[in-house]
Design a protein around this motif. Structure first.
Motif, PDB file in Angstrom:
ATOM      1  N   VAL A 202       9.372  27.287 -30.394  1.00  0.00           N
ATOM      2  CA  VAL A 202       9.691  28.515 -31.127  1.00  0.00           C
ATOM      3  C   VAL A 202      10.480  28.107 -32.362  1.00  0.00           C
ATOM      4  O   VAL A 202      11.604  27.599 -32.255  1.00  0.00           O
ATOM      5  CB  VAL A 202      10.514  29.482 -30.255  1.00  0.00           C
ATOM      6  CG1 VAL A 202      10.870  30.737 -31.042  1.00  0.00           C
ATOM      7  CG2 VAL A 202       9.751  29.828 -28.991  1.00  0.00           C
ATOM      8  N   ASP A 203       9.910  28.333 -33.555  1.00  0.00           N
ATOM      9  CA  ASP A 203      10.479  27.724 -34.760  1.00  0.00           C
ATOM     10  C   ASP A 203      10.504  28.687 -35.937  1.00  0.00           C
ATOM     11  O   ASP A 203       9.539  28.806 -36.685  1.00  0.00           O
ATOM     12  CB  ASP A 203       9.664  26.476 -35.111  1.00  0.00           C
ATOM     13  CG  ASP A 203      10.328  25.620 -36.175  1.00  0.00           C
ATOM     14  OD1 ASP A 203      11.389  26.021 -36.689  1.00  0.00           O
ATOM     15  OD2 ASP A 203       9.787  24.555 -36.489  1.00  0.00           O
ATOM     16  N   THR A 204      11.640  29.360 -36.128  1.00  0.00           N
ATOM     17  CA  THR A 204      11.789  30.233 -37.300  1.00  0.00           C
ATOM     18  C   THR A 204      11.899  29.427 -38.584  1.00  0.00           C
ATOM     19  O   THR A 204      11.804  29.993 -39.677  1.00  0.00           O
ATOM     20  CB  THR A 204      13.046  31.114 -37.169  1.00  0.00           C
ATOM     21  OG1 THR A 204      14.208  30.272 -37.042  1.00  0.00           O
ATOM     22  CG2 THR A 204      12.952  32.033 -35.961  1.00  0.00           C
ATOM     23  N   GLY A 205      12.085  28.116 -38.472  1.00  0.00           N
ATOM     24  CA  GLY A 205      12.146  27.267 -39.654  1.00  0.00           C
ATOM     25  C   GLY A 205      10.790  26.750 -40.093  1.00  0.00           C
ATOM     26  O   GLY A 205      10.710  25.938 -41.010  1.00  0.00           O
ATOM     27  N   ALA A 206       9.732  27.225 -39.464  1.00  0.00           N
ATOM     28  CA  ALA A 206       8.370  26.846 -39.858  1.00  0.00           C
ATOM     29  C   ALA A 206       7.725  28.022 -40.580  1.00  0.00           C
ATOM     30  O   ALA A 206       7.689  29.134 -40.055  1.00  0.00           O
ATOM     31  CB  ALA A 206       7.547  26.465 -38.635  1.00  0.00           C
ATOM     32  N   VAL A 207       7.217  27.785 -41.770  1.00  0.00           N
ATOM     33  CA  VAL A 207       6.630  28.882 -42.535  1.00  0.00           C
ATOM     34  C   VAL A 207       5.310  29.336 -41.932  1.00  0.00           C
ATOM     35  O   VAL A 207       4.857  30.456 -42.179  1.00  0.00           O
ATOM     36  CB  VAL A 207       6.424  28.481 -44.019  1.00  0.00           C
ATOM     37  CG1 VAL A 207       7.754  28.154 -44.662  1.00  0.00           C
ATOM     38  CG2 VAL A 207       5.470  27.303 -44.146  1.00  0.00           C
ATOM     39  N   THR A 208       4.696  28.470 -41.145  1.00  0.00           N
ATOM     40  CA  THR A 208       3.411  28.812 -40.553  1.00  0.00           C
ATOM     41  C   THR A 208       3.297  28.184 -39.173  1.00  0.00           C
ATOM     42  O   THR A 208       3.989  27.215 -38.859  1.00  0.00           O
ATOM     43  CB  THR A 208       2.253  28.304 -41.448  1.00  0.00           C
ATOM     44  OG1 THR A 208       1.010  28.735 -40.916  1.00  0.00           O
ATOM     45  CG2 THR A 208       2.248  26.791 -41.559  1.00  0.00           C
ATOM     46  N   THR A 209       2.433  28.732 -38.359  1.00  0.00           N
ATOM     47  CA  THR A 209       2.141  28.158 -37.055  1.00  0.00           C
ATOM     48  C   THR A 209       1.283  26.914 -37.237  1.00  0.00           C
ATOM     49  O   THR A 209       0.379  26.886 -38.066  1.00  0.00           O
ATOM     50  CB  THR A 209       1.425  29.192 -36.169  1.00  0.00           C
ATOM     51  OG1 THR A 209       2.319  30.288 -35.947  1.00  0.00           O
ATOM     52  CG2 THR A 209       1.002  28.602 -34.846  1.00  0.00           C
ATOM     53  N   VAL A 210       1.576  25.885 -36.471  1.00  0.00           N
ATOM     54  CA  VAL A 210       0.903  24.586 -36.604  1.00  0.00           C
ATOM     55  C   VAL A 210       0.491  24.087 -35.228  1.00  0.00           C
ATOM     56  O   VAL A 210       1.242  24.221 -34.257  1.00  0.00           O
ATOM     57  CB  VAL A 210       1.839  23.552 -37.276  1.00  0.00           C
ATOM     58  CG1 VAL A 210       1.142  22.203 -37.405  1.00  0.00           C
ATOM     59  CG2 VAL A 210       2.303  24.039 -38.641  1.00  0.00           C
TER      60      VAL A 210
END
Length: 476
Positions: free
Chosen positions: A358-366
């Protein structure tokens, strides 16, 4: 008995972590200084990440308690935690003196933040295999979660005695002990807050969340709110200008480039955000000019784990509570905790399953390239490779693949993407000891009101429309 190092372990600086703040996940290294083994033993194959070959070899061997414990490790590495637990328990039932199985059950308990239970398993492994260092290392992390810093330091010192040839982990254990000594015994990550703290406002820029904080009474400074960061970090030049003195240096590992960068570690006296004051914190640093252009620092949300944390995209704020807020639409996802990261189970395209950060620091899902391969896309697939790089803590990730038509599902929710990108997560998967299938970023998370509970290892997804009637869920 073969060394537990065959199944991987965190570096000791992870043991300084506690739940409250991380000196890493990313400080987890694959083993070094290994005991010698047979060239094609199960242990050595696992060390080389040749999991399929290890499984094939096990199938040719006798059905023993030790082989069952190895099967548990294979499933743990694949992220199949229920199956791993079943094998470990069967191993212990067959032979209660199987140290590897007790150790595996301790690791599983840690992923659910059951630290006291984990300590019991690790101590049993120590009793059975007193010369094995890794149970002491993992016990150190469990003691840290319990805020038993004396126990944590003792476990680290015992690890150092038992692993004199493990150069990498020796360095990290010493680093961890230096940080514990600098932070002192009076309490690490002490939180001062009213009973009902006001929310922390944030702004969204480039699909990233930014909030204002003060450091030792100075600021405000612009920090990215990052559930995918394992620690609190600050731009190194800002740390210098604030007069902070480095205590020690370690390596920070992550996606991109060479996969690791050097990071100086500091003691931070006070961090203030909204009504919250956090005192006596470990602080890492970064020296990346690209990151420094948009943020003075990164707020790993595990530093706030005294609270249940809600990321409210509709109201642009971070909420703090001691109680969970649920309604009929809220989905409770059982998460797994790895060094201040929360991994949640996701189904892909009706059949595949994986664990996602869970990553709010990622601009997109990868996606991971391993998962992309399961979906039929590899570097050899025509037109799959994208001529663009993704930046991570280790630098620029060179090979990026395009994977078309992906649906991500939980039991109650789903999101369909015309395409997602895939990169190499094998290094990070090795570091934390289990396979990461990808990260869910802003384009997935912003559809929901996201709640993180670091005490119960849960993530809650609530439809924004149920909290804010009449509002439209952000499109992706």
């Amino acid at each position: 008995m073969q060394s537990f190092d065959s199944i991987g372990a965190p570096t000791s600086c992870q043991a300084v972590l506690l739940i409250l703040m991380a000196l890493t996940s990313i400080l987890v290294l694959p083993g070094s200084g290994l005991q010698a083994g047979n060239p094609d033993s199960v242990a050595d194959l696992l060390l080389s990440d040749e999991i399929d070959r290890a499984e094939t070899l096990l199938q040719q061997q006798a059905h023993t308690a030790e082989s069952l414990a190895f099967r548990g490790e294979i499933e743990y590495r694949r992220g199949n935690f229920a199956q791993a637990e079943s094998f470990y328990l069967e191993s212990v039932q067959m032979d209660p003196e199987t140290a590897r199985a007790h150790f595996g059950l301790g690791k599983l308990a840690l992923t659910k933040l059951k630290s006291q239970e984990a300590i019991v398993f690790f101590k049993r492994a120590m009793q059975i295999a007193p010369s094995e260092p890794l149970p002491h290392l993992y016990a150190g992390e469990a003691y840290g979660i319990e805020k038993d810093y004396a126990g944590q330091a003792s476990a680290l010192r015992e690890f150092l005695k038992l692993s004199p040839d493990d150069t990498d982990r020796q360095a990290e254990a010493k680093c961890a002990l230096e940080m514990l000594a600098a932070l002192g015994a009076e309490g690490i990550g002490i939180t001062e807050a009213p009973d009902d703290p006001r929310p922390l406002p944030f702004q969204t820029t480039l699909n990233l969340l930014f909030a204002s904080v003060t450091i030792n009474g100075q600021g405000p400074f612009r920090f990215a709110i990052d559930t995918g960061a394992t620690q609190l970090v600050l731009a190194e030049n800002l740390a210098t200008s604030l007069g902070l003195e480095p205590i020690t240096t370690t390596l920070m590992h992550g996606v991109g480039g060479g996969g690791r960068v050097e990071s100086k570690l500091f003691k931070l006296n006070e961090l203030t955000l909204a009504d919250l004051k956090l005192k006596n914190l470990p602080l890492g640093t970064f020296n990346d000019p690209l990151v420094s252009q948009i943020a003075d620092g990164i707020l790993g949300t595990a530093v706030l784990s005294d609270f249940i944390i809600t990321v409210d995209y509709a109201e642009n704020c971070l909420e703090f509570s001691k109680k969970t807020r649920l309604d009929d639409s809220t989905e409770v996802l059982p998460a797994r905790y790895f060094s201040n990261l929360l991994l949640i189970p996701i189904e892909l395209n009706d059949g595949l399953h994986g664990n996602f950060i869970v990553d709010t620091g990622a601009v997109t899902t990868v996606l991971s390239r391993t998962m992309a391969a399961k979906l039929g896309v590899t570097q050899d697939t025509p037109d799959a490779e994208v001529d663009v790089g993704l930046a991570g803590v280790g630098g620029l990730e060179g090979v990026v693949l395009r994977v078309p038509e992906i649906t991500l599902k939980t039991k109650k929710h789903s999101a369909t993407f015309p395409r997602l990108v895939a990169i190499d997560f094998q290094g990070i998967s090795r570091m934390i000891g289990t396979e990461i299938s990808g990260i869910v970023g802003n384009d997935f998370l912003s559809r929901f009101r996201i709640t993180l509970d670091y005490k119960t290892a849960e993530v809650h997804l609530a439809d924004q429309l149920n909290f804010f009637p009449g509002r439209t869920v952000p499109a992706t």
